[in-house]
Design a protein around this motif. Structure first.
Motif, PDB file in Angstrom:
ATOM      1  N   ILE A  17       0.835  -1.211   0.000  1.00 17.05           N
ATOM      2  CA  ILE A  17       0.000   0.000   0.000  1.00 17.05           C
ATOM      3  C   ILE A  17       0.864   1.254   0.000  1.00 17.05           C
ATOM      4  O   ILE A  17       0.605   2.214  -0.745  1.00 17.05           O
ATOM      5  N   LEU A  18       1.910   1.276   0.822  1.00 18.58           N
ATOM      6  CA  LEU A  18       2.813   2.433   0.848  1.00 18.58           C
ATOM      7  C   LEU A  18       3.532   2.616  -0.484  1.00 18.58           C
ATOM      8  O   LEU A  18       3.714   3.749  -0.953  1.00 18.58           O
ATOM      9  N   ALA A  19       3.946   1.529  -1.112  1.00 22.25           N
ATOM     10  CA  ALA A  19       4.632   1.617  -2.403  1.00 22.25           C
ATOM     11  C   ALA A  19       3.709   2.185  -3.472  1.00 22.25           C
ATOM     12  O   ALA A  19       4.110   3.055  -4.255  1.00 22.25           O
ATOM     13  N   ILE A  20       2.473   1.725  -3.502  1.00 27.63           N
ATOM     14  CA  ILE A  20       1.517   2.238  -4.494  1.00 27.63           C
ATOM     15  C   ILE A  20       1.199   3.705  -4.225  1.00 27.63           C
ATOM     16  O   ILE A  20       1.134   4.521  -5.153  1.00 27.63           O
ATOM     17  N   ALA A  21       1.033   4.074  -2.957  1.00 33.93           N
ATOM     18  CA  ALA A  21       0.768   5.473  -2.610  1.00 33.93           C
ATOM     19  C   ALA A  21       1.940   6.359  -3.022  1.00 33.93           C
ATOM     20  O   ALA A  21       1.742   7.474  -3.528  1.00 33.93           O
ATOM     21  N   TYR A  22       3.161   5.883  -2.832  1.00 32.17           N
ATOM     22  CA  TYR A  22       4.341   6.645  -3.236  1.00 32.17           C
ATOM     23  C   TYR A  22       4.368   6.846  -4.752  1.00 32.17           C
ATOM     24  O   TYR A  22       4.630   7.949  -5.235  1.00 32.17           O
ATOM     25  N   GLN A  27       3.664  10.430  -9.427  1.00 32.12           N
ATOM     26  CA  GLN A  27       2.994  10.713 -10.695  1.00 32.12           C
ATOM     27  C   GLN A  27       2.235  12.029 -10.628  1.00 32.12           C
ATOM     28  O   GLN A  27       2.248  12.810 -11.584  1.00 32.12           O
ATOM     29  N   LEU A  28       1.564  12.296  -9.516  1.00 34.98           N
ATOM     30  CA  LEU A  28       0.835  13.557  -9.372  1.00 34.98           C
ATOM     31  C   LEU A  28       1.778  14.756  -9.376  1.00 34.98           C
ATOM     32  O   LEU A  28       1.495  15.778  -9.998  1.00 34.98           O
ATOM     33  N   LEU A  29       2.895  14.629  -8.688  1.00 36.08           N
ATOM     34  CA  LEU A  29       3.858  15.728  -8.666  1.00 36.08           C
ATOM     35  C   LEU A  29       4.508  15.917 -10.032  1.00 36.08           C
ATOM     36  O   LEU A  29       4.780  17.043 -10.445  1.00 36.08           O
ATOM     37  N   ASP A  30       4.749  14.841 -10.736  1.00 31.61           N
ATOM     38  CA  ASP A  30       5.349  14.923 -12.062  1.00 31.61           C
ATOM     39  C   ASP A  30       4.356  15.484 -13.079  1.00 31.61           C
ATOM     40  O   ASP A  30       4.751  16.142 -14.040  1.00 31.61           O
ATOM     41  N   PHE A  31       3.079  15.250 -12.872  1.00 26.97           N
ATOM     42  CA  PHE A  31       2.039  15.702 -13.788  1.00 26.97           C
ATOM     43  C   PHE A  31       1.919  17.223 -13.805  1.00 26.97           C
ATOM     44  O   PHE A  31       1.441  17.807 -14.778  1.00 26.97           O
TER      45      PHE A  31
END
Length: 53
Positions: A17-22, A27-31
């Motif tokens: 779960i932590l890996a997927i959240a990271y 991706q959001l920050l890169d977007f």
């Protein structure tokens, strides 16, 4: 199921779960697009105001 196996499964699930959240966060920050630094004049103005020059 004994306690150690249960703890291992829960710990693994938390890790996934932590890996997927990271990955989602990255991706959001890169977007957001390219990071453009502030102009040097604004940085110097803020620094001089802070130290009282």
């Amino acid at each position: 199921m004994d306690r150690s196996k249960f703890v291992a499964i829960v710990t693994g699930a938390i890790s996934v779960i932590l890996a997927i959240a990271y990955l989602v966060l990255v991706q959001l920050l890169d977007f957001r697009g390219e990071m453009i630094p502030a102009p040097i004049s604004l940085i110097l103005k803020a620094f001089s105001t802070k130290i009282g020059i």
